[in-house]
Scaffold this active site. Structure first.
Site, PDB file in Angstrom:
ATOM      1  N   GLU A  14       4.239 -11.756 -62.294  1.00 35.82           N
ATOM      2  CA  GLU A  14       3.904 -11.023 -63.508  1.00 35.82           C
ATOM      3  C   GLU A  14       3.736  -9.572 -63.084  1.00 35.82           C
ATOM      4  O   GLU A  14       2.637  -9.120 -62.792  1.00 35.82           O
ATOM      5  CB  GLU A  14       2.643 -11.611 -64.137  1.00 35.82           C
ATOM      6  CG  GLU A  14       2.478 -11.244 -65.587  1.00 35.82           C
ATOM      7  CD  GLU A  14       1.932  -9.842 -65.732  1.00 35.82           C
ATOM      8  OE1 GLU A  14       2.733  -8.888 -65.664  1.00 35.82           O
ATOM      9  OE2 GLU A  14       0.719  -9.706 -65.892  1.00 35.82           O
TER      10      GLU A  14
ATOM     11  N   GLU B   1       3.143   1.453 -62.355  1.00 37.16           N
ATOM     12  CA  GLU B   1       2.605   0.836 -61.137  1.00 37.16           C
ATOM     13  C   GLU B   1       3.692   0.360 -60.179  1.00 37.16           C
ATOM     14  O   GLU B   1       3.405   0.006 -59.046  1.00 37.16           O
ATOM     15  CB  GLU B   1       1.637  -0.318 -61.447  1.00 37.16           C
ATOM     16  CG  GLU B   1       0.376   0.153 -62.148  1.00 37.16           C
ATOM     17  CD  GLU B   1      -0.607  -0.971 -62.415  1.00 37.16           C
ATOM     18  OE1 GLU B   1      -1.808  -0.664 -62.516  1.00 37.16           O
ATOM     19  OE2 GLU B   1      -0.193  -2.137 -62.535  1.00 37.16           O
TER      20      GLU B   1
ATOM     21  N   ASP C  55      -5.272 -12.671 -72.067  1.00 41.94           N
ATOM     22  CA  ASP C  55      -4.106 -12.290 -72.860  1.00 41.94           C
ATOM     23  C   ASP C  55      -3.294 -13.562 -73.084  1.00 41.94           C
ATOM     24  O   ASP C  55      -2.492 -13.985 -72.249  1.00 41.94           O
ATOM     25  CB  ASP C  55      -3.284 -11.236 -72.111  1.00 41.94           C
ATOM     26  CG  ASP C  55      -2.102 -10.724 -72.920  1.00 41.94           C
ATOM     27  OD1 ASP C  55      -1.645 -11.436 -73.833  1.00 41.94           O
ATOM     28  OD2 ASP C  55      -1.624  -9.610 -72.624  1.00 41.94           O
TER      29      ASP C  55
ATOM     30  N   HIS D 147      -2.340  -7.159 -73.829  1.00 41.77           N
ATOM     31  CA  HIS D 147      -3.139  -6.149 -73.120  1.00 41.77           C
ATOM     32  C   HIS D 147      -2.296  -4.932 -72.744  1.00 41.77           C
ATOM     33  O   HIS D 147      -2.843  -3.877 -72.416  1.00 41.77           O
ATOM     34  CB  HIS D 147      -3.803  -6.755 -71.881  1.00 41.77           C
ATOM     35  CG  HIS D 147      -2.906  -6.907 -70.702  1.00 41.77           C
ATOM     36  ND1 HIS D 147      -2.010  -7.945 -70.581  1.00 41.77           N
ATOM     37  CD2 HIS D 147      -2.746  -6.146 -69.589  1.00 41.77           C
ATOM     38  CE1 HIS D 147      -1.350  -7.820 -69.453  1.00 41.77           C
ATOM     39  NE2 HIS D 147      -1.775  -6.737 -68.825  1.00 41.77           N
TER      40      HIS D 147
END
Length: 386
Positions: free
Chosen positions: A177, A186, A84, A326
Site C-alpha cells: 500500500e 512520499e 480507512d 484518508h
C-alpha cells in the site's frame, strides 16, 4: 460526499473519463465480500517505512527522510490508515475473494507497517510472507504476528527494502500500500519497483497493479478567502509575502462534490508491473470543460487504484464523488479567479517530478489558460508538496 442509492449501499463511478464503470462499496459492517466489488474499473496505504532514529535521538544531522521514516513509528498514523475502510477492506477483499493469487505462494509485503496485509495473506493460505518494514513499527508487527499465531508463516524483516536481503531468491507476489497524497507524495513507489525488479518471478503478481491520476476544477471562494486571502491584511498589517508561500503548497482536504464546476480528465495511468521509476515524472496535457456557469478558484487532483488480476476487477477511487478516504483530495489554488461559462474550456498541462533536494516531496508545474467570454487568462504556477 457520496451518492446514496439506498439505506445499505453507496454507489461510486470512477475510472478513465471515457468509461462509465460502477463500483459498489457496502457499509463497513457488511461481510468482507460485500465491500468493494464490481464488473468494471477499480482498485486500494498500508503503513510503511523506516525510522532512522527514535524521536529522542534526533540530531542536527537528521534529514527530511529520517523525519519521514520516524513518522511511521507512531501507532497513530497506522490507526488512521487501518480505520480507512475503503482502503483496508478493498485489500482484504482482493485477497479473500482471489485466494488463487495467494494460496501456496511466496509473498513480499513492501512497507508492511502493522503487518495487516501480511496477516490477510497468511490467512488466505500463503506458503510464506516476508513483511519488510523499516520503522520501529516492525517490532510491533513481530509481536502482532506472534499474538495471532502466524510466526511460522510470516517473517518480519526490519530495514529498507533497498538494503535488506530476503532468505529466498524470488517471490511470487508483491503486495504494498504505497500510495501517498496526490498518489506520488512520499515516493514509496520507487521501493515497490525496486523490489519488483530484484525479487519478483517472471509473470509474478503485483497488488495493486494499476493507478491513475485525475484532475478537475472547483469553486472554493470561502475556503480560499480563509486560507489564502487572509494574509493580505492580518490585524491591519500586510503579510502577503506568506500568501505567496501558501499558494505554492497544495492543500490536502475533502472536496464537496457540489463544488465541482468542470468534468474530470485523466492525467496519467501507471502500470506497476511494467513501468520504470522515471515514469513517475511526467508532463500531461489537460482540457477541462465547464458544466455550468461559475467561478473557479482551484484545480483538484485525485487518484484511482485497481487490481486487474482478480476474478472481478476490484479497487477504489479517492475522487470527490466517491466515498471519503484518508487520502482526501489535493487542492491547487489558482492565483486568478476564473469566470467561466458552461461549455468553455480550461486548457493546459501539468508537470510532476520528485523534488531534487528531497525526492519524497513532489514538485508540480501547472500551465493553464482560459479564453472565455468573461475571462481571458494564461498563467504558469509552481507548487511543492512537502
Amino acid at each position: 460526499m457520496t451518492k446514496k442509492s439506498n439505506q445499505n449501499e453507496e454507489e461510486f463511478i470512477f475510472g478513465e473519463p471515457t468509461q462509465n464503470t460502477k463500483i459498489r462499496f457496502e457499509d463497513a459492517d457488511e461481510d468482507d465480500d460485500e465491500v468493494a466489488e464490481g464488473s468494471g474499473f477499480a482498485a486500494a496505504q498500508d503503513e510503511s517505512m523506516c525510522d532512522a532514529a527514535d524521536a529522542s535521538e534526533v540530531t542536527d544531522d537528521t534529514t527530511s527522510a529520517d523525519y519521514y521514516f520516524d513518522s511511521y513509528s507512531h501507532f497513530g498514523i497506522h490507526e488512521e490508515m487501518l480505520k480507512d475502510v475503503v482502503r483496508t477492506k478493498t485489500y482484504q477483499n482482493v485477497i479473500n475473494q482471489n485466494k488463487f493469487l495467494i494460496k501456496d505462494k511466496i509473498v513480499l509485503d513492501v512497507g508492511a507497517g502493522t503487518g495487516i496485509l501480511s496477516l490477510f495473506c497468511a490467512k488466505a493460505g500463503a506458503a510464506h510472507v516476508y513483511a519488510v518494514e523499516c520503522s520501529q513499527m516492525a517490532d510491533m508487527a513481530k509481536e502482532i504476528v506472534k499474538a495471532n499465531g502466524f510466526s511460522d508463516v510470516i517473517t518480519v524483516l526490519k530495514g529498507k527494502i533497498e538494503e535488506i536481503e530476503l532468505p529466498v531468491p524470488k517471490v511470487d507476489v508483491i503486495i504494498s500500500e504505497w500510495m501517498g497524497y496526490f498518489l506520488l507524495f512520499e515516493n514509496m513507489l520507487d521501493s515497490v519497483l525496486y523490489a519488483r525488479n530484484k525479487w519478483l518471478v517472471d509473470d509474478g503478481v503485483v497488488l495493486p497493479d494499476k493507478a491513475s491520476l485525475h484532475l478537475t476544477a472547483i469553486e472554493d471562494s470561502e475556503y480560499k478567502e480563509d486560507k489564502i486571502e487572509f494574509w493580505d491584511s492580518v490585524y491591519g498589517f500586510d503579510m502577503s509575502c506568506i500568501k505567496k508561500k501558501a499558494m505554492m503548497e497544495p492543500l490536502v482536504d475533502t472536496v464537496d462534490q457540489n463544488q465541482i464546476v468542470t468534468d474530470s480528465r485523466l492525467l496519467k495511468t501507471m502500470d506497476i508491473t511494467k513501468m520504470s521509476s522515471g515514469d513517475a515524472s511526467f508532463t500531461a496535457p489537460f482540457k477541462l470543460v465547464a458544466q455550468r456557469n461559475d467561478y473557479i478558484h482551484a484545480l483538484v487532483a485525485y487518484f484511482d487504484v485497481s487490481f486487474t488480476m482478480c476474478h472481478k476487477l476490484l479497487g477504489f477511487s479517492t475522487g470527490p464523488k466517491s466515498r471519503a478516504t484518508h487520502w482526501k483530495q489535493t487542492v491547487l489554488y489558482l492565483e486568478d479567479v476564473l469566470t467561466i461559462c458552461e461549455g468553455e474550456t480550461i486548457t493546459g498541462s501539468m508537470s510532476v517530478s520528485p523534488n531534487k533536494k528531497n525526492p519524497r516531496d513532489i514538485d508540480i508545474k501547472l500551465n493553464y489558460s482560459l479564453n472565455g467570454q468573461h475571462c481571458k487568462v494564461s498563467r504558469t504556477q509552481h507548487y511543492r508538496m512537502r
